[in-house]
Write an enzyme that holds these catalytic residues in place. Sequence first.
Site, PDB file in Angstrom:
ATOM      1  N   CYS A 117       0.816  -1.224   0.000  1.00 30.42           N
ATOM      2  CA  CYS A 117       0.000   0.000   0.000  1.00 30.42           C
ATOM      3  C   CYS A 117       0.852   1.279   0.000  1.00 30.42           C
ATOM      4  CB  CYS A 117      -0.958  -0.001   1.183  1.00 30.42           C
ATOM      5  SG  CYS A 117      -2.168  -1.325   1.034  1.00 30.42           S
ATOM      6  N   HIS A 154      -3.416   7.375   2.096  1.00 26.98           N
ATOM      7  CA  HIS A 154      -3.762   6.094   1.488  1.00 26.98           C
ATOM      8  C   HIS A 154      -5.143   5.676   1.987  1.00 26.98           C
ATOM      9  CE1 HIS A 154      -4.029   2.031   0.379  1.00 26.98           C
ATOM     10  NE2 HIS A 154      -3.780   1.548   1.588  1.00 26.98           N
ATOM     11  N   ASN A 192     -10.250   0.059  -0.683  1.00 23.63           N
ATOM     12  CA  ASN A 192      -8.793   0.159  -0.565  1.00 23.63           C
ATOM     13  C   ASN A 192      -8.161  -0.424  -1.833  1.00 23.63           C
ATOM     14  OD1 ASN A 192      -6.077  -0.270  -0.017  1.00 23.63           O
ATOM     15  ND2 ASN A 192      -6.400  -1.108   2.024  1.00 23.63           N
TER      16      ASN A 192
HETATM   17  N1  COA Z   1     -18.334  -7.999   8.824  1.00 21.01           N
HETATM   18  C1  COA Z   1     -18.845  -8.284  10.016  1.00 21.01           C
HETATM   19  N2  COA Z   1     -18.099  -8.642  11.087  1.00 21.01           N
HETATM   20  C2  COA Z   1     -16.774  -8.706  10.895  1.00 21.01           C
HETATM   21  C3  COA Z   1     -16.164  -8.422   9.669  1.00 21.01           C
HETATM   22  C4  COA Z   1     -17.002  -8.068   8.603  1.00 21.01           C
HETATM   23  N3  COA Z   1     -16.533  -7.763   7.378  1.00 21.01           N
HETATM   24  N4  COA Z   1     -14.828  -8.566   9.794  1.00 21.01           N
HETATM   25  C5  COA Z   1     -14.592  -8.920  11.065  1.00 21.01           C
HETATM   26  N5  COA Z   1     -15.769  -9.020  11.730  1.00 21.01           N
HETATM   27  C6  COA Z   1     -16.006  -9.381  13.127  1.00 21.01           C
HETATM   28  C7  COA Z   1     -14.890 -10.189  13.716  1.00 21.01           C
HETATM   29  O1  COA Z   1     -15.032 -11.553  13.390  1.00 21.01           O
HETATM   30  C8  COA Z   1     -15.084  -9.954  15.203  1.00 21.01           C
HETATM   31  O2  COA Z   1     -16.092 -10.770  15.665  1.00 21.01           O
HETATM   32  P1  COA Z   1     -16.040 -11.383  17.156  1.00 21.01           P
HETATM   33  O3  COA Z   1     -16.068 -10.195  18.060  1.00 21.01           O
HETATM   34  O4  COA Z   1     -17.252 -12.231  17.205  1.00 21.01           O
HETATM   35  O5  COA Z   1     -14.751 -12.151  17.225  1.00 21.01           O
HETATM   36  C9  COA Z   1     -15.587  -8.498  15.240  1.00 21.01           C
HETATM   37  O6  COA Z   1     -16.065  -8.200  13.919  1.00 21.01           O
HETATM   38  C10 COA Z   1     -14.520  -7.511  15.615  1.00 21.01           C
HETATM   39  O7  COA Z   1     -13.359  -7.832  14.866  1.00 21.01           O
HETATM   40  P2  COA Z   1     -12.066  -6.985  14.959  1.00 21.01           P
HETATM   41  O8  COA Z   1     -11.052  -7.530  14.000  1.00 21.01           O
HETATM   42  O9  COA Z   1     -11.674  -6.827  16.372  1.00 21.01           O
HETATM   43  O10 COA Z   1     -12.659  -5.624  14.415  1.00 21.01           O
HETATM   44  P3  COA Z   1     -11.961  -4.235  14.335  1.00 21.01           P
HETATM   45  O11 COA Z   1     -12.736  -3.261  15.087  1.00 21.01           O
HETATM   46  O12 COA Z   1     -10.484  -4.321  14.563  1.00 21.01           O
HETATM   47  O13 COA Z   1     -12.165  -3.891  12.786  1.00 21.01           O
HETATM   48  C11 COA Z   1     -10.924  -3.897  10.752  1.00 21.01           C
HETATM   49  C12 COA Z   1     -11.646  -4.726  11.806  1.00 21.01           C
HETATM   50  C13 COA Z   1     -10.329  -4.830   9.723  1.00 21.01           C
HETATM   51  C14 COA Z   1     -11.922  -2.972  10.087  1.00 21.01           C
HETATM   52  C15 COA Z   1      -9.833  -3.047  11.460  1.00 21.01           C
HETATM   53  O14 COA Z   1      -9.051  -3.863  12.286  1.00 21.01           O
HETATM   54  C16 COA Z   1      -8.963  -2.353  10.497  1.00 21.01           C
HETATM   55  O15 COA Z   1      -9.398  -1.502   9.746  1.00 21.01           O
HETATM   56  N6  COA Z   1      -7.659  -2.617  10.521  1.00 21.01           N
HETATM   57  C17 COA Z   1      -6.736  -2.038   9.583  1.00 21.01           C
HETATM   58  C18 COA Z   1      -6.959  -2.651   8.258  1.00 21.01           C
HETATM   59  C19 COA Z   1      -6.177  -2.015   7.167  1.00 21.01           C
HETATM   60  O16 COA Z   1      -6.039  -0.846   7.117  1.00 21.01           O
HETATM   61  N7  COA Z   1      -5.679  -2.845   6.266  1.00 21.01           N
HETATM   62  C20 COA Z   1      -5.001  -2.420   5.124  1.00 21.01           C
HETATM   63  C21 COA Z   1      -3.699  -1.843   5.448  1.00 21.01           C
HETATM   64  S1  COA Z   1      -2.986  -1.210   4.058  1.00 21.01           S
END
Ligand code: COA
Length: 338
Positions: free
Chosen positions: A117, A265, A295
């Site tokens: 990214c 980004h 993204n």
């Molecule tokens: N839809 C619904 N639920 C989802 C989901 C989706 N698409 N993806 C994950 N979940 C669930 C998980 O399974 C988890 O369930 P649980 O509580 O029963 O275990 C719950 O949502 C919370 O998951 P978690 O990973 O703790 O959520 P979060 O608040 O961290 O959000 C992201 C997840 C991916 C949105 C967040 O971590 C994020 O944006 N991280 C950075 C990602 C990024 O920028 N990536 C690219 C980098 S270049």
Amino acid sequence: MLNRGIRAKVVGTGMYVPDRVVTNEDLAGLMDTSDEWIQQRTGIKERRYIEPGQMPADLAQAACEQALEAAGLEVGDLDFILLATLSSQHEFPGTSFFLHEQLDAGHVPCLDLRAQCSGFLYALNFADGLIQSGKSKRVMVVGCEVQSTGIDRTTEGRDVAVIFGDGAGAVILEANEVESDSAGILDVKLHSEGKHARRLWIEAPSSGHMPCRLTREMIDEKRHFPYMDGRHVFKHAVTRMPEVLKESLANASIKIDDVDLFLFHQANLRINEYVAQKLEIAPDRTFSNIERFGNCSAASIPMLLAEAERNGILAPGKIVTLTAFGSGFTWGSAVLRW
Ligand code: COA
């Protein structure tokens, strides 16, 4: 910065996304997710996916042709084509050579660059070096991703699947004589930290895997799909992005209050809001397109630049910063006078 009296100036931008719109509701039909969850956590409403038969180089070609037209240049006027991607068309030689063929680029050198990214900023840095050293006069820098064919569109892969989209963006950089307020790249600052490589990666195919790079077992275990430790990525992104943005502004001797536009980004709107809040940047000094395109990794920043220029947010003389964080981990920031 080499500072040899030359600055690399953007003289053309372009972007392209496929026509096929995939909404959050569409994804909710494939996996256990919802429009509300996706919008609340990421800000994304929809993204674009390629149609059958479309290739990464097709997206890149459309973006590059726009950029060339905007610059009033032909492909033969270029000295180098640098293409940043994490989703190359083929394992080797990548994507840039297919783009090269489609652009009918003669013997202009090209290469693929991999910094995920942050890839566009890494490529921008090398283009800046080529131009400042006098080795190249005009360099096209492209970001291009087709991620839709590489994600697990089931509930198991939903954390990554809802984020990614397909798209391409391109800019053309040209050598420009330096005067005190001349346009161009003022600074690019980059960092990497490989100890986090396995926190956001695709393990397979792997050239170190015996007896061959990709086995049926690896596919059954879904090791060919991206794995992301979302919280770890989030935590590092919101720390590293403000740090490196401040570093590059200091290198360029630009105060944060003098920046007209901050482009981040488009990984997750929440990350960018958090970063902006930390630096006390008002929302009207930023611009996003993640709600429409998701993204697009290395393509995100050049797509933003092309859109911002088209709708007049970016105009000559404006100071713009570009900041990214991604797999590797990699992160970086650039400061430009438009
Ligand atoms: N839809 C619904 N639920 C989802 C989901 C989706 N698409 N993806 C994950 N979940 C669930 C998980 O399974 C988890 O369930 P649980 O509580 O029963 O275990 C719950 O949502 C919370 O998951 P978690 O990973 O703790 O959520 P979060 O608040 O961290 O959000 C992201 C997840 C991916 C949105 C967040 O971590 C994020 O944006 N991280 C950075 C990602 C990024 O920028 N990536 C690219 C980098 S270049």
